[in-house]
Write an enzyme that holds these catalytic residues in place. Structure first.
Site, mmCIF file in Angstrom:
data_model
loop_
_atom_site.group_PDB
_atom_site.id
_atom_site.type_symbol
_atom_site.label_atom_id
_atom_site.label_comp_id
_atom_site.label_asym_id
_atom_site.label_seq_id
_atom_site.Cartn_x
_atom_site.Cartn_y
_atom_site.Cartn_z
ATOM 1 N N GLU A 247 0.891 -1.173 0.000
ATOM 2 C CA GLU A 247 0.000 0.000 0.000
ATOM 3 C C GLU A 247 0.917 1.207 0.000
ATOM 4 O OE1 GLU A 247 -3.250 -0.252 -0.128
ATOM 5 O OE2 GLU A 247 -3.351 -2.409 0.145
ATOM 6 N N CYS A 281 -2.654 9.152 2.772
ATOM 7 C CA CYS A 281 -2.257 8.536 1.494
ATOM 8 C C CYS A 281 -3.226 8.895 0.384
ATOM 9 C CB CYS A 281 -2.111 7.036 1.651
ATOM 10 S SG CYS A 281 -3.595 6.230 2.259
HETATM 11 P P1 NAD Z 1 8.501 4.556 4.607
HETATM 12 O O1 NAD Z 1 8.500 3.736 3.373
HETATM 13 O O2 NAD Z 1 9.635 5.445 4.864
HETATM 14 O O3 NAD Z 1 8.405 3.606 5.902
HETATM 15 C C1 NAD Z 1 7.354 2.687 6.073
HETATM 16 C C2 NAD Z 1 7.812 1.583 7.004
HETATM 17 O O4 NAD Z 1 8.839 0.818 6.386
HETATM 18 C C3 NAD Z 1 8.408 2.084 8.310
HETATM 19 O O5 NAD Z 1 7.975 1.242 9.352
HETATM 20 C C4 NAD Z 1 9.915 1.934 8.090
HETATM 21 O O6 NAD Z 1 10.658 1.779 9.276
HETATM 22 C C5 NAD Z 1 9.945 0.670 7.262
HETATM 23 N N1 NAD Z 1 11.155 0.487 6.452
HETATM 24 C C6 NAD Z 1 12.076 1.408 6.073
HETATM 25 N N2 NAD Z 1 13.020 0.819 5.304
HETATM 26 C C7 NAD Z 1 12.664 -0.481 5.179
HETATM 27 C C8 NAD Z 1 13.219 -1.593 4.480
HETATM 28 N N3 NAD Z 1 14.335 -1.487 3.738
HETATM 29 N N4 NAD Z 1 12.590 -2.788 4.543
HETATM 30 C C9 NAD Z 1 11.441 -2.919 5.261
HETATM 31 N N5 NAD Z 1 10.883 -1.908 5.960
HETATM 32 C C10 NAD Z 1 11.477 -0.693 5.912
HETATM 33 O O7 NAD Z 1 7.109 5.323 4.601
HETATM 34 P P2 NAD Z 1 6.614 6.422 5.642
HETATM 35 O O8 NAD Z 1 7.351 7.677 5.368
HETATM 36 O O9 NAD Z 1 6.634 5.846 7.010
HETATM 37 O O10 NAD Z 1 5.078 6.591 5.240
HETATM 38 C C11 NAD Z 1 4.610 7.524 4.339
HETATM 39 C C12 NAD Z 1 4.274 6.863 3.020
HETATM 40 O O11 NAD Z 1 3.299 5.843 3.226
HETATM 41 C C13 NAD Z 1 3.642 7.820 2.032
HETATM 42 O O12 NAD Z 1 4.206 7.597 0.759
HETATM 43 C C14 NAD Z 1 2.177 7.431 2.030
HETATM 44 O O13 NAD Z 1 1.487 7.720 0.853
HETATM 45 C C15 NAD Z 1 2.271 5.952 2.249
HETATM 46 N N6 NAD Z 1 1.009 5.432 2.761
HETATM 47 C C16 NAD Z 1 0.267 4.625 1.951
HETATM 48 C C17 NAD Z 1 -0.957 4.153 2.403
HETATM 49 C C18 NAD Z 1 -1.810 3.272 1.542
HETATM 50 O O14 NAD Z 1 -2.680 2.622 2.078
HETATM 51 N N7 NAD Z 1 -1.599 3.209 0.242
HETATM 52 C C19 NAD Z 1 -1.415 4.500 3.673
HETATM 53 C C20 NAD Z 1 -0.632 5.330 4.458
HETATM 54 C C21 NAD Z 1 0.601 5.781 3.995
#
Ligand code: NAD
Length: 512
Positions: A247, A281
């Site tokens: 997502e 999002c």
């Molecule tokens: P992010 O990708 O930076 O982090 C998300 C999660 O992934 C965190 O828990 C982080 O610690 C973890 N992570 C980081 N590196 C990783 C790796 N190499 N392997 C596995 N996990 C890892 O995202 P964010 O900044 O926390 O969130 C914001 C983003 O999320 C925005 O782009 C937003 O649009 C998206 N989002 C999407 C939805 C949806 O349902 N489509 C909902 C909410 C947020």
């Protein structure tokens, strides 16, 4: 000041991070980052606990969700405090997006999962129906890794966890390092609900922990976060042949038709863009308004934006960005757009009266699709508005994006709205509402293009945490297969006669 900063540690020690409040920039917490050993231990405990959990009926598992709902409802003030401390969001937003939505999701899956996961008897087609019976059983995958972001710090961990659990899986949840205690509430809630030990574990940590979880050997990853990280997760899952749902980000368009109720459309644009400080999002990130109503619409938007109260205490409408890196993205995109000719009609700067990560609710016009502001996800309180000739041009521009998460259309003619919705390349579309399908549990939720892979929520979501296992029973007790050999020309001729009968005549086609 950064919201998440590393603390110096000795070699061999677990890494630690210091957290600051996005509203005041004051230090609020320190966390210890779970490493690959912690992930392995959690997975081992989950593997041990899962068979007994899967051995319960769906109804029995659903009872834990009901108890979790009660815990969330009764201790909501305590949980709200944790969320507000880490995010600085307005209380009303935390109440609706986290607590209300959490209670709703838990109640929904407790009530409906027994039906979604009931073993199905399928009627077979053609002559097969006389020879075989088919059942489809929804069996849990095993251990699911849930990785969640910071923008919905409780709900985006709680919702997939509840779906995976009720389907009979054990879960290892890794919330964002930006809002770790809010994410960890998921564990506290289920612990207080009496969930058996090991069935749900929460690992506090950052990307290192998330990456270790993906590599640890879980049976599925349910990831919510950015496109960049989602791609890494997908690559690791592909290497390990582990299924994943992703997502990811969005750049949701809103289309305002000439016949729209402009007051409501303006309200929808403002809520869609500034809810959760734009860190939503499915937030509205681009508006396309038909030229003949553009001036009136814009005036109404600006009137509403002028009334928004930004703050940190008491009653206010728009909070800070939760993460300094997000503020940097917003600052860069707006500055670049202005440099390329965009005009700021409201906001467009950090709020000078507040110490935290506050960006004023911003409205821009004269924006074009060659600006990063219109192509990249902004994830902040910024509303660019574009005039278009007609609805066709609006649809064309809405589809001119690498993202395809949500979209919304405003018109007095609902049928027309639905027709326009069908032409938009988006995972979900709302008519006369901001995009809020994630909050409607019956609606499968996910994104097209770079906005993700797979869908979550509802029947489809719960089943995505299962393997649909067909069990085929021969009505003749295996008699036919037992007489498979020897092959003969006579048998072949019989099969050919049967085919002509079944597929070569109207009656046969009807029967098959
Ligand atoms: P992010 O990708 O930076 O982090 C998300 C999660 O992934 C965190 O828990 C982080 O610690 C973890 N992570 C980081 N590196 C990783 C790796 N190499 N392997 C596995 N996990 C890892 O995202 P964010 O900044 O926390 O969130 C914001 C983003 O999320 C925005 O782009 C937003 O649009 C998206 N989002 C999407 C939805 C949806 O349902 N489509 C909902 C909410 C947020």
């Amino acid at each position: 000041m950064a919201i998440v900063t590393p603390i110096e540690t000795q070699p061999g020690e677990r890494r630690r991070l210091r957290l600051a409040s996005p509203a005041t920039l004051e230090p609020i917490d320190e966390i210890c980052v779970a490493n690959a050993d912690d992930v392995r231990a959690a997975l081992e405990a989950a593997r041990k606990a899962q068979p007994a959990w899967a051995g319960l009926s769906v109804r029995e598992r659903a009872r834990y969700l009901v108890r979790a709902q009660r815990v969330l409802l009764e201790r909501q003030d305590e949980f709200l405090e944790v969320i507000l401390r880490e995010s600085g969001k307005p209380r009303s937003e935390a109440l609706m997006m986290e607590i209300f939505a959490g209670c709703d999701a838990l109640g929904f899956y407790a009530k409906h999962a027994p039906r979604f996961l009931r073993t199905e008897k399928k009627k077979l087609h053609g002559v097969l129906r006389f020879l075989k019976k088919l059942r489809i059983r929804y069996r849990p995958l095993g251990v699911v890794g849930v990785i969640s972001p910071w923008n919905g710090p409780l709900i985006l961990g709680l919702n997939p966890t509840a779906q995976a659990l009720v389907a009979g899986n054990a879960v290892v949840l890794k919330p964002s390092e930006v809002t770790p205690r809010s994410g960890a509430l998921v564990g506290e809630i289920f612990e207080a609900a009496g969930l058996p030990e090991g069935v749900l574990q929460v690992l506090i940590g950052d990307g290192e922990t998330g990456a270790a979880l993906v590599e640890a050997g879980v049976d599925k990853i349910a990831f919510t976060g950015s496109v960049a990280t989602g791609r890494k997760v997908a690559e690791a899952c592909a290497r390990r042949l582990v299924p994943c749902t992703l997502e990811l980000g969005g750049k949701d368009p809103m289309i305002v038709c000439a016949d729209a109720d402009l007051d409501r459309a303006a309200g929808g644009a403002v809520a869609g863009a500034f809810l959760n400080t734009g860190q939503y999002c499915c937030g509205t990130e681009r508006v396309y308004v038909v030229d003949e109503v553009a001036d009136a619409f814009l005036a109404k938007v600006l009137e509403r934006v002028a009334k928004l109260r930004q703050g940190a205490q008491g009653e206010f409408d728009v909070g800070p960005l939760f993460w300094d890196r997000q503020l940097a993205t917003v600052e860069r995109q707006v500055a670049e757009a202005v440099g390329q000719g965009a005009r700021v009609l409201a906001g467009g700067r950090r709020n000078p009266e507040l110490p935290g990560l506050y960006w004023e609710p911003t409205v821009l016009v004269d924006v074009t699709h060659d600006m990063a502001l219109m192509r990249e996800e902004t994830f902040g309180p910024v509303l660019p508005i574009v005039r278009v000739r007609d609805e066709d041009e609006a649809v064309r521009m809405a589809n001119d994006s690498d993202f395809g998460l949500g979209a919304n259309v405003w018109t007095a003619n609902v049928e027309k709205g639905c027709e326009i919705a069908a032409r938009i390349d988006a995972g979900s579309v709302c008519v006369n509402d901001m995009t809020m399908t994630y909050g409607v549990q019956e609606a499968p939720f996910g994104g097209l293009k770079q906005s993700g892979i797979g869908q979550t929520n509802g029947e489809l979501g719960v089943r995505s945490f299962c393997w649909a296992q067909p069990v085929l029973v021969d009505r003749l007790g295996g008699r036919q297969t037992a007489s498979q050999y020897p092959y003969s020309h006579k048998k072949d001729a019989g099969i050919q006669r049967l085919m002509r009968l079944l597929f070569g005549s109207p009656l046969g086609r009807w029967l098959s």
